[in-house]
Motif scaffolding. Structure first.
Motif, PDB file in Angstrom:
ATOM      1  N   ASN A 135       6.757  -4.418   8.204  1.00  9.84           N
ATOM      2  CA  ASN A 135       6.306  -4.769   7.141  1.00  9.84           C
ATOM      3  C   ASN A 135       5.679  -4.087   5.650  1.00  9.84           C
ATOM      4  OD1 ASN A 135       6.396  -7.101   5.294  1.00  9.84           O
ATOM      5  ND2 ASN A 135       6.285  -8.691   7.210  1.00  9.84           N
ATOM      6  N   ILE A 136       5.127  -4.992   4.837  1.00  7.56           N
ATOM      7  CA  ILE A 136       4.656  -4.210   3.270  1.00  7.56           C
ATOM      8  C   ILE A 136       3.299  -5.198   3.336  1.00  7.56           C
ATOM      9  CG2 ILE A 136       4.478  -4.770   1.548  1.00  7.56           C
ATOM     10  CD1 ILE A 136       6.295  -2.524   2.086  1.00  7.56           C
ATOM     11  N   GLN A 163       0.570  -0.971  -0.057  1.00  5.93           N
ATOM     12  CA  GLN A 163       0.111   0.290  -0.376  1.00  5.93           C
ATOM     13  C   GLN A 163       0.696   1.113  -0.065  1.00  5.93           C
ATOM     14  OE1 GLN A 163      -2.134  -0.279   3.503  1.00  5.93           O
ATOM     15  NE2 GLN A 163      -3.410  -2.697   2.413  1.00  5.93           N
ATOM     16  N   ARG A 164       0.203   2.237  -1.092  1.00  7.94           N
ATOM     17  CA  ARG A 164       1.456   4.084  -0.301  1.00  7.94           C
ATOM     18  C   ARG A 164       1.596   4.131   0.884  1.00  7.94           C
ATOM     19  NH1 ARG A 164       1.552   8.409  -2.867  1.00  7.94           N
ATOM     20  NH2 ARG A 164       0.597   8.240  -5.132  1.00  7.94           N
ATOM     21  N   GLU A 165       0.923   4.124   1.881  1.00  5.28           N
ATOM     22  CA  GLU A 165       1.139   3.822   3.319  1.00  5.28           C
ATOM     23  C   GLU A 165       1.939   3.236   4.464  1.00  5.28           C
ATOM     24  OE1 GLU A 165      -3.590   4.493   2.808  1.00  5.28           O
ATOM     25  OE2 GLU A 165      -2.322   3.328   2.167  1.00  5.28           O
ATOM     26  N   ASP A 166       2.257   2.053   3.272  1.00  4.29           N
ATOM     27  CA  ASP A 166       3.479   1.375   3.629  1.00  4.29           C
ATOM     28  C   ASP A 166       4.373   2.183   3.838  1.00  4.29           C
ATOM     29  OD1 ASP A 166       1.739  -0.645   4.994  1.00  4.29           O
ATOM     30  OD2 ASP A 166       2.029  -1.703   2.785  1.00  4.29           O
ATOM     31  N   ASP A 214       4.991   5.731   2.837  1.00  5.45           N
ATOM     32  CA  ASP A 214       5.306   6.454   3.040  1.00  5.45           C
ATOM     33  C   ASP A 214       5.638   6.873   4.352  1.00  5.45           C
ATOM     34  OD1 ASP A 214       4.422   7.825   0.573  1.00  5.45           O
ATOM     35  OD2 ASP A 214       2.340   8.705   0.743  1.00  5.45           O
ATOM     36  N   ALA A 215       4.998   5.914   5.164  1.00  9.57           N
ATOM     37  CA  ALA A 215       5.608   5.510   6.151  1.00  9.57           C
ATOM     38  C   ALA A 215       7.006   5.063   6.506  1.00  9.57           C
ATOM     39  CB  ALA A 215       4.881   4.454   7.653  1.00  9.57           C
ATOM     40  N   TRP A 216       7.709   4.252   5.782  1.00  4.03           N
ATOM     41  CA  TRP A 216       8.950   4.397   5.659  1.00  4.03           C
ATOM     42  C   TRP A 216       9.203   5.502   5.407  1.00  4.03           C
ATOM     43  CZ3 TRP A 216      10.891   0.160   1.975  1.00  4.03           C
ATOM     44  CH2 TRP A 216       9.922  -1.233   1.807  1.00  4.03           C
ATOM     45  N   ARG A 217       8.815   6.816   4.501  1.00  9.67           N
ATOM     46  CA  ARG A 217       9.638   7.551   4.637  1.00  9.67           C
ATOM     47  C   ARG A 217       9.283   8.991   5.889  1.00  9.67           C
ATOM     48  NH1 ARG A 217       5.905  10.866   0.954  1.00  9.67           N
ATOM     49  NH2 ARG A 217       4.673  10.706   3.197  1.00  9.67           N
ATOM     50  N   ASP A 218       8.498   8.598   6.254  1.00  6.41           N
ATOM     51  CA  ASP A 218       7.687   9.550   7.475  1.00  6.41           C
ATOM     52  C   ASP A 218       8.818   8.934   8.294  1.00  6.41           C
ATOM     53  OD1 ASP A 218       6.592  11.062   5.585  1.00  6.41           O
ATOM     54  OD2 ASP A 218       4.988  10.344   6.247  1.00  6.41           O
ATOM     55  N   ALA A 219       9.686   8.144   8.697  1.00  4.13           N
ATOM     56  CA  ALA A 219       9.582   7.641   9.781  1.00  4.13           C
ATOM     57  C   ALA A 219      11.416   8.217  10.014  1.00  4.13           C
ATOM     58  CB  ALA A 219      10.144   6.098   9.381  1.00  4.13           C
ATOM     59  N   GLY A 220      11.574   8.887   8.985  1.00  2.00           N
ATOM     60  CA  GLY A 220      13.184   9.538   8.154  1.00  2.00           C
ATOM     61  C   GLY A 220      14.282   8.680   7.176  1.00  2.00           C
ATOM     62  N   ASN A 221      13.709   8.052   6.400  1.00  2.24           N
ATOM     63  CA  ASN A 221      14.331   7.703   5.475  1.00  2.24           C
ATOM     64  C   ASN A 221      13.529   8.279   3.656  1.00  2.24           C
ATOM     65  OD1 ASN A 221      15.770   5.060   6.430  1.00  2.24           O
ATOM     66  ND2 ASN A 221      13.330   5.031   7.649  1.00  2.24           N
ATOM     67  N   PRO A 222      14.215   9.430   3.630  1.00  2.00           N
ATOM     68  CA  PRO A 222      14.106  10.391   2.148  1.00  2.00           C
ATOM     69  C   PRO A 222      14.248   8.651   1.307  1.00  2.00           C
ATOM     70  CG  PRO A 222      15.923  11.267   3.569  1.00  2.00           C
ATOM     71  CD  PRO A 222      15.831  10.283   4.798  1.00  2.00           C
ATOM     72  N   GLY A 223      13.603   9.511   0.159  1.00  4.89           N
ATOM     73  CA  GLY A 223      13.239   9.011  -0.869  1.00  4.89           C
ATOM     74  C   GLY A 223      12.457   7.588  -1.489  1.00  4.89           C
ATOM     75  N   TRP A 224      12.305   7.147  -0.052  1.00  3.30           N
ATOM     76  CA  TRP A 224      11.381   5.316   0.160  1.00  3.30           C
ATOM     77  C   TRP A 224       9.777   5.800   0.213  1.00  3.30           C
ATOM     78  CZ3 TRP A 224      13.957   0.912  -0.924  1.00  3.30           C
ATOM     79  CH2 TRP A 224      15.264   0.808  -0.411  1.00  3.30           C
ATOM     80  N   GLY A 225       9.448   6.852   0.049  1.00  8.43           N
ATOM     81  CA  GLY A 225       8.057   6.799  -0.159  1.00  8.43           C
ATOM     82  C   GLY A 225       7.313   6.261  -1.196  1.00  8.43           C
ATOM     83  N   PHE A 226       6.333   6.528  -1.476  1.00 11.09           N
ATOM     84  CA  PHE A 226       5.827   6.019  -2.769  1.00 11.09           C
ATOM     85  C   PHE A 226       5.727   6.050  -3.906  1.00 11.09           C
ATOM     86  CE2 PHE A 226       2.093   4.816  -5.936  1.00 11.09           C
ATOM     87  CZ  PHE A 226       1.893   3.075  -5.595  1.00 11.09           C
TER      88      PHE A 226
END
Length: 538
Positions: free
Chosen positions: A513-514, A99-102, A104-116
């Protein structure tokens, strides 16, 4: 002593992509070390052959988890690919991004470049989707993605109808704008053959002069000088060998073997490693921690109309489908067991699906020793509706048990160890029964075989899913990504915190997890990780 620009440990779903991308320009030499052997085996290439590879030690690590209180004390089987292509060579081939939210949560946890929005172009670039290109699908990439909506078994059509009757939308593309609903799955096959990461990426790369692949090579130790990884020690045919990397070592051994190799090399939880007499090269409690996995169960029904059981059980049926497959690369053997499924919410208040469905137009209640009984189903017409959780809150760990690299690590899933996971699964199994009670299916059901109508109270349902549930083979996060070295193993560019010259690129880096099957995200991670390496090389 062998010297290369890059050494990739593990020719699995991510490692195959990394090797192909790093070697494509011809500027760099790449060594790939794979503990397993060739993927050129009939039951690897035939899609439904994964029933035969489920316990096959020639292509499978055949891991077994520790007895788990959450699973009624059962010790779960954990198959992982030990072959070119890794688990993409023995999995069920369902192609789900999540899901997109999966992301985006990676990105928002401080991992730029990993949003959907960051990873969607990577997914599209690696795909050659049979359904054609659109805002979500890609074409022309190395991984052919097959649409399973044609030639459905009549039972599958009834399942889809029942899902709609139960209130779920009919979803034509789980990798499209929305994931919720019932529908048919897309699978990674082409012309009736499995499209593993080895077939899509590594085999083309192996034709290049700057790529060397060594099979039967078990990485035993990372070579470390000061705080920098300089190479890999590996065991092959009983002899230790050494290879050095002029630029980087990339560990892509998967969520089980990656933390194992790091721990054997002194990178991991210092207290545990000291107990085993291992010299500490970098103390990090998160190596092998934060294990997440999807856990699933099947509800099985006896039907009034024929299922695939009547085709796949008798010798003459096996012969007919075998001849059809050999002649036309068509029929049941050319597909996954899971032609259809879906995603749903156990609570309408949830903003997105938290459960995944799988429909199987056959049943396998009666086990057969030594293989997953996909090709020897029950003697009566039957089908199964399976489900698994998308984002469980339970956490486990993977830790080495000795300094011997051939000893399997200690896998502790801790399934259903939180009240939230138990409550979620209880609501989910009730929804499976709701689907089965809809007119489209109830009219052709003779009886519920497992768990059976006598299992009815909440306590009985919980006891049943604890005793019958198991992994659906999606372990992640044992070397999770994050910006804080005290809370993660790799940074957003997949470099191992505190250790130079070393990256981890596989599903073990997933922060969480995804929502769905993890093979497509693993391949995407390989492509994204290789892109990061090439950017850093300038």
């Amino acid at each position: 002593m062998q010297t290369y620009d890059f050494i990739v440990v593990g020719a699995g779903s991510a490692g195959c992509v990394v090797a192909e991308r790093l070697s494509a320009s011809g500027r760099y030499s790449v060594l790939v070390l794979e503990a397993g052997g060739s993927d050129r085996r009939f039951y690897v290439q035939m899609p439904l052959g994964y029933g035969k590879t489920f316990f096959d030690p020639t292509v499978n690590w055949n891991y077994k988890a520790e007895p788990d209180a959450g699973l009624a004390g059962n010790a779960d089987n954990w198959p992982r690919g030990k072959v070119l292509g890794g688990s993409s060579s023995i999995n069920a081939m369902v192609w789900i991004r999540g899901q997109r939210e999966d992301y985006d949560a990676w990105r928002d946890a401080g991992n730029p470049g990993w949003g959907f929005d960051d990873v969607l172009p990577v997914f599209k670039a690696i795909e050659d989707n049979e359904a054609g290109a659109d805002a979500w699908r890609g074409v022309g990439g190395p991984v052919h993605v097959t649409d399973c909506s044609r030639g459905l078994h009549p039972l599958t059509a009834l399942y889809l109808k029942a899902g709609v009757e139960a209130g779920l939308p009919l979803n034509p593309d789980f990798n499209g704008a929305a994931q919720e609903g019932v529908g048919t799955y897309q699978i990674s096959t082409r012309n009736g053959r499995r499209m593993s990461a080895a077939r899509a990426f590594l085999r083309p790369a192996m034709k290049r002069n700057n790529v060397q692949v060594i099979t039967g090579a078990l990485a035993t130790h990372l070579l470390i000088e000061g705080s920098r990884v300089t190479g890999v020690e590996y065991l092959r045919n009983g002899t230790l060998h050494t290879a050095t990397a002029g630029r980087e070592v990339i560990v892509s051994a998967g969520s089980v073997n990656t933390p194992q190799l790091l721990q054997l090399s002194g990178i991991g939880p210092a207290i545990h490693l000291r107990q085993l007499g291992i010299e500490i090269r970098h103390d990090n409690d998160h190596v092998g921690a934060n294990l997440q996995d999807h856990v699933g169960i099947n509800y099985t029904f006896k039907a009034k109309i024929p299922s695939l059981n009547q085709m796949l059980r008798p010798w003459w049926g096996k012969m007919l489908v075998g001849m059809r497959y050999l002649a036309l690369r068509d029929g049941p053997l050319s597909r996954s067991l899971n032609n259809a499924g879906g995603f749903f919410r156990t609570d309408p208040a949830l903003t997105r699906p938290n459960m995944q469905l799988y429909f199987q137009a056959l049943s396998t209640v009666i086990p057969r020793k030594g293989e997953r009984p996909l090709l020897t189903p029950d003697p009566w017409p039957g089908f199964s509706i399976g489900l698994s959780n998308c984002r469980p809150s339970s956490r486990g760990s993977i830790m080495i048990r000795s300094v011997n690299p051939t000893d399997p690590p200690k896998i502790m899933p801790n399934a259903f160890s939180t009240p939230e996971d138990v409550a979620e699964m209880l609501a989910a199994v009730k929804f499976v029964r709701r689907i089965a009670a809809m007119p489209a299916l109830s009219s052709i059901i003779v009886e519920e075989v497992l768990p059976g109508p006598s299992c009815s109270t909440d306590d009985e349902l919980i006891a049943d899913f604890r005793s019958r549930s198991g992994t659906v083979y999606h372990p992640v996060s044992t070397c999770r990504m994050g910006p804080d070295p005290s809370q993660s193993v790799v940074d957003p560019r997949l470099k191992v915190h505190g250790v130079a010259g070393l990256r981890v690129i596989d599903a073990s880096v997933f922060p969480e997890n995804i929502s769905g099957n993890t093979n497509a995200p693993s391949i995407m991670t390989g492509a994204k990780g290789a892109q990061l390496i090439l950017e850093d090389q300038g």
